[in-house]
Scaffold this motif. Sequence first.
Motif, PDB file in Angstrom:
ATOM      1  N   ALA A   3       0.822  -1.211   0.000  1.00 36.62           N
ATOM      2  CA  ALA A   3       0.000   0.000   0.000  1.00 36.62           C
ATOM      3  C   ALA A   3       0.857   1.263   0.000  1.00 36.62           C
ATOM      4  CB  ALA A   3      -0.932   0.000   1.207  1.00 36.62           C
ATOM      5  N   ARG A   4       2.049   1.204   0.589  1.00 36.27           N
ATOM      6  CA  ARG A   4       2.914   2.389   0.690  1.00 36.27           C
ATOM      7  C   ARG A   4       3.728   2.644  -0.581  1.00 36.27           C
ATOM      8  NH1 ARG A   4       3.648   0.517   6.225  1.00 36.27           N
ATOM      9  NH2 ARG A   4       5.528  -0.634   5.606  1.00 36.27           N
ATOM     10  N   LEU A   5       3.669   1.750  -1.529  1.00 39.62           N
ATOM     11  CA  LEU A   5       4.461   1.909  -2.752  1.00 39.62           C
ATOM     12  C   LEU A   5       3.932   3.058  -3.600  1.00 39.62           C
ATOM     13  CD1 LEU A   5       4.760  -1.834  -3.864  1.00 39.62           C
ATOM     14  CD2 LEU A   5       6.599  -0.421  -2.904  1.00 39.62           C
ATOM     15  N   PRO A   6       4.796   3.708  -4.386  1.00 40.70           N
ATOM     16  CA  PRO A   6       4.307   4.698  -5.365  1.00 40.70           C
ATOM     17  C   PRO A   6       3.301   4.027  -6.301  1.00 40.70           C
ATOM     18  CG  PRO A   6       6.698   4.784  -5.181  1.00 40.70           C
ATOM     19  CD  PRO A   6       6.263   3.574  -4.421  1.00 40.70           C
ATOM     20  N   GLU A   7       2.305   4.762  -6.738  1.00 38.13           N
ATOM     21  CA  GLU A   7       1.206   4.179  -7.509  1.00 38.13           C
ATOM     22  C   GLU A   7       1.657   3.349  -8.718  1.00 38.13           C
ATOM     23  OE1 GLU A   7      -1.996   3.832  -7.051  1.00 38.13           O
ATOM     24  OE2 GLU A   7      -1.838   4.751  -5.077  1.00 38.13           O
ATOM     25  N   PRO A   8       2.614   3.826  -9.549  1.00 39.43           N
ATOM     26  CA  PRO A   8       3.004   3.018 -10.713  1.00 39.43           C
ATOM     27  C   PRO A   8       3.608   1.663 -10.317  1.00 39.43           C
ATOM     28  CG  PRO A   8       3.786   5.264 -10.942  1.00 39.43           C
ATOM     29  CD  PRO A   8       3.323   5.118  -9.527  1.00 39.43           C
ATOM     30  N   ILE A   9       4.393   1.658  -9.228  1.00 39.20           N
ATOM     31  CA  ILE A   9       5.018   0.409  -8.790  1.00 39.20           C
ATOM     32  C   ILE A   9       3.981  -0.496  -8.128  1.00 39.20           C
ATOM     33  CG2 ILE A   9       6.924  -0.588  -7.478  1.00 39.20           C
ATOM     34  CD1 ILE A   9       7.704   1.355  -9.727  1.00 39.20           C
ATOM     35  N   LYS A  10       3.095   0.101  -7.337  1.00 40.47           N
ATOM     36  CA  LYS A  10       2.042  -0.669  -6.673  1.00 40.47           C
ATOM     37  C   LYS A  10       1.158  -1.378  -7.710  1.00 40.47           C
ATOM     38  CE  LYS A  10      -0.448   1.631  -3.753  1.00 40.47           C
ATOM     39  NZ  LYS A  10      -1.541   2.499  -3.232  1.00 40.47           N
ATOM     40  N   ALA A  11       0.760  -0.631  -8.745  1.00 44.85           N
ATOM     41  CA  ALA A  11      -0.110  -1.207  -9.778  1.00 44.85           C
ATOM     42  C   ALA A  11       0.572  -2.381 -10.471  1.00 44.85           C
ATOM     43  CB  ALA A  11      -0.496  -0.133 -10.793  1.00 44.85           C
ATOM     44  N   ARG A  12       1.856  -2.247 -10.747  1.00 45.89           N
ATOM     45  CA  ARG A  12       2.580  -3.335 -11.408  1.00 45.89           C
ATOM     46  C   ARG A  12       2.717  -4.547 -10.485  1.00 45.89           C
ATOM     47  NH1 ARG A  12       5.676  -1.889 -15.942  1.00 45.89           N
ATOM     48  NH2 ARG A  12       5.129   0.221 -16.619  1.00 45.89           N
ATOM     49  N   ALA A  13       2.981  -4.281  -9.207  1.00 46.13           N
ATOM     50  CA  ALA A  13       3.106  -5.385  -8.255  1.00 46.13           C
ATOM     51  C   ALA A  13       1.790  -6.158  -8.155  1.00 46.13           C
ATOM     52  CB  ALA A  13       3.520  -4.854  -6.890  1.00 46.13           C
ATOM     53  N   LEU A  14       0.681  -5.427  -8.065  1.00 46.05           N
ATOM     54  CA  LEU A  14      -0.627  -6.085  -7.980  1.00 46.05           C
ATOM     55  C   LEU A  14      -0.950  -6.823  -9.276  1.00 46.05           C
ATOM     56  CD1 LEU A  14      -2.640  -3.323  -6.117  1.00 46.05           C
ATOM     57  CD2 LEU A  14      -2.052  -5.598  -5.246  1.00 46.05           C
ATOM     58  N   ARG A  15      -0.555  -6.253 -10.389  1.00 48.41           N
ATOM     59  CA  ARG A  15      -0.775  -6.919 -11.680  1.00 48.41           C
ATOM     60  C   ARG A  15      -0.070  -8.276 -11.696  1.00 48.41           C
ATOM     61  NH1 ARG A  15       1.498  -7.198 -16.909  1.00 48.41           N
ATOM     62  NH2 ARG A  15      -0.075  -7.088 -18.567  1.00 48.41           N
ATOM     63  N   LYS A  16       1.156  -8.306 -11.204  1.00 53.31           N
ATOM     64  CA  LYS A  16       1.917  -9.550 -11.172  1.00 53.31           C
ATOM     65  C   LYS A  16       1.263 -10.564 -10.223  1.00 53.31           C
ATOM     66  CE  LYS A  16       6.326  -7.309 -12.257  1.00 53.31           C
ATOM     67  NZ  LYS A  16       6.644  -8.039 -13.505  1.00 53.31           N
ATOM     68  N   ILE A  17       0.764 -10.078  -9.075  1.00 52.08           N
ATOM     69  CA  ILE A  17       0.099 -10.976  -8.123  1.00 52.08           C
ATOM     70  C   ILE A  17      -1.143 -11.601  -8.756  1.00 52.08           C
ATOM     71  CG2 ILE A  17      -1.217 -11.034  -5.968  1.00 52.08           C
ATOM     72  CD1 ILE A  17       0.767  -8.964  -4.851  1.00 52.08           C
ATOM     73  N   LEU A  18      -1.941 -10.776  -9.445  1.00 50.15           N
ATOM     74  CA  LEU A  18      -3.150 -11.285 -10.088  1.00 50.15           C
ATOM     75  C   LEU A  18      -2.807 -12.326 -11.155  1.00 50.15           C
ATOM     76  CD1 LEU A  18      -5.276  -8.015 -10.500  1.00 50.15           C
ATOM     77  CD2 LEU A  18      -5.519  -9.799  -8.760  1.00 50.15           C
ATOM     78  N   ILE A  19      -1.808 -12.038 -11.963  1.00 54.50           N
ATOM     79  CA  ILE A  19      -1.410 -12.974 -13.020  1.00 54.50           C
ATOM     80  C   ILE A  19      -0.944 -14.298 -12.427  1.00 54.50           C
ATOM     81  CG2 ILE A  19       0.310 -13.410 -14.818  1.00 54.50           C
ATOM     82  CD1 ILE A  19       0.150 -10.431 -15.521  1.00 54.50           C
ATOM     83  N   MET A  20      -0.133 -14.220 -11.357  1.00 56.99           N
ATOM     84  CA  MET A  20       0.339 -15.445 -10.705  1.00 56.99           C
ATOM     85  C   MET A  20      -0.818 -16.271 -10.152  1.00 56.99           C
ATOM     86  SD  MET A  20       3.903 -14.493  -8.732  1.00 56.99           S
ATOM     87  CE  MET A  20       3.459 -12.874  -8.105  1.00 56.99           C
ATOM     88  N   GLY A  21      -1.917 -15.577  -9.810  1.00 57.69           N
ATOM     89  CA  GLY A  21      -3.084 -16.270  -9.275  1.00 57.69           C
ATOM     90  C   GLY A  21      -4.066 -16.710 -10.338  1.00 57.69           C
ATOM     91  N   GLY A  22      -3.685 -16.590 -11.615  1.00 57.94           N
ATOM     92  CA  GLY A  22      -4.559 -17.022 -12.693  1.00 57.94           C
ATOM     93  C   GLY A  22      -5.683 -16.046 -12.983  1.00 57.94           C
ATOM     94  N   ILE A  23      -5.493 -14.776 -12.614  1.00 55.94           N
ATOM     95  CA  ILE A  23      -6.508 -13.746 -12.820  1.00 55.94           C
ATOM     96  C   ILE A  23      -6.017 -12.777 -13.893  1.00 55.94           C
ATOM     97  CG2 ILE A  23      -7.781 -11.841 -11.750  1.00 55.94           C
ATOM     98  CD1 ILE A  23      -7.333 -13.308  -9.041  1.00 55.94           C
ATOM     99  N   GLN A  24      -6.812 -12.592 -14.944  1.00 54.20           N
ATOM    100  CA  GLN A  24      -6.461 -11.652 -16.001  1.00 54.20           C
ATOM    101  C   GLN A  24      -6.555 -10.228 -15.446  1.00 54.20           C
ATOM    102  OE1 GLN A  24      -5.359 -12.399 -19.061  1.00 54.20           O
ATOM    103  NE2 GLN A  24      -5.088 -10.244 -19.530  1.00 54.20           N
ATOM    104  N   PRO A  25      -5.456  -9.481 -15.423  1.00 58.76           N
ATOM    105  CA  PRO A  25      -5.507  -8.142 -14.820  1.00 58.76           C
ATOM    106  C   PRO A  25      -6.211  -7.133 -15.720  1.00 58.76           C
ATOM    107  CG  PRO A  25      -3.340  -8.551 -15.735  1.00 58.76           C
ATOM    108  CD  PRO A  25      -4.118  -9.829 -15.906  1.00 58.76           C
TER     109      PRO A  25
END
Length: 337
Positions: free
Chosen positions: A261-283
């Motif tokens: 949550a404390r990450l800068p928005e561009p980095i946070k969005a990319r991190a969450l995108r990677k988490i979703l992809i790893m979980g089989g969720i299309q971001p």
Amino acid sequence: MNSFPEKVTETISEYKMLENAGKIAVALSGGADSVSLLRVLKFLEEPLGISVCACHLNHGLRGEESDADERFCRELCARLDIPLGVKRVNIADCREKHESVEETARRVRYGFFCEYLEQLGETAVLATAHTASDNAETVLFNLVRGTGMDGLCGIPPKRKMGKFRVIRPLINCTRDEIENYLEELKQAYVTDKTNLSDEYSRNRIRLNVLPELSKINPAAVEAISRMTKHLRRDNELFDELAENALREARTDRGWKATELARLPEPIKARALRKILIMGGIQPSSLRIKTASSLLEKRSARYNPCKDRFFTIRKGVCFTEKMEQHFHGYNEKKSHKM
């Protein structure tokens, strides 16, 4: 000004396209781009120390024209003494539910390419004839659809395709340069008449939008190529920062939500995108935004698709697959546990 073969050689060298490469299989359609790629790589076989072959898929979508394309490819490869693999399919028989004809054709085409590369061995590389002009069309197409940085990066010069690699040696070459090269060689090629119709969005960009942009800047295609090159470099840095952030926030159950949550928005969005992809969720923008809004919570669950959940439990976020009775959650709602 560099010759066409020199420009292709420089592109191959710049992106290290031939590292640990075995045979180079050209995806040959018979059109100007793929024919020029075949001819230039055949010319460069000895200087580059490569072995060139080709593969052609007859998808039968244009009837006799498709058969004529196949005959052209067979005759061209026979004349140049280049091994050619050919497959004939009926796209209508391969089409899956909710899949467009274009999506089916692409899936079948790349499936065939993988099959062909398997026959050539693990070090085989697929060379496709994507050009700087194709790259410009892709960027503009993505732009009007509201893309992020990934979409503005255009067509990558090389990418993974399963265990194989795809390279694009013509990615710095414009369509005019390609046609001039073929004219110098007095080399014929086939023309897909569907490319001359502005029925499709990409064709409208090719036939109408890019010519208008070229009136503003005659080197518009090259300018877009420079932009995508700079953006790819920046994109790689952002990806690396997101990977580092995920490593630092990692726990044995997932990732510390408050640290993300404390990450800068561009980095946070990319991190969450990677988490979703790893979980089989299309971001998507909505799914990433929703997941981001939950990071400050100690416990929450969000159901972006089917039986897949983005979950926060005791301050740790992770994705999970849930049973049928949890399907009441939907993409528009998140529920505190």
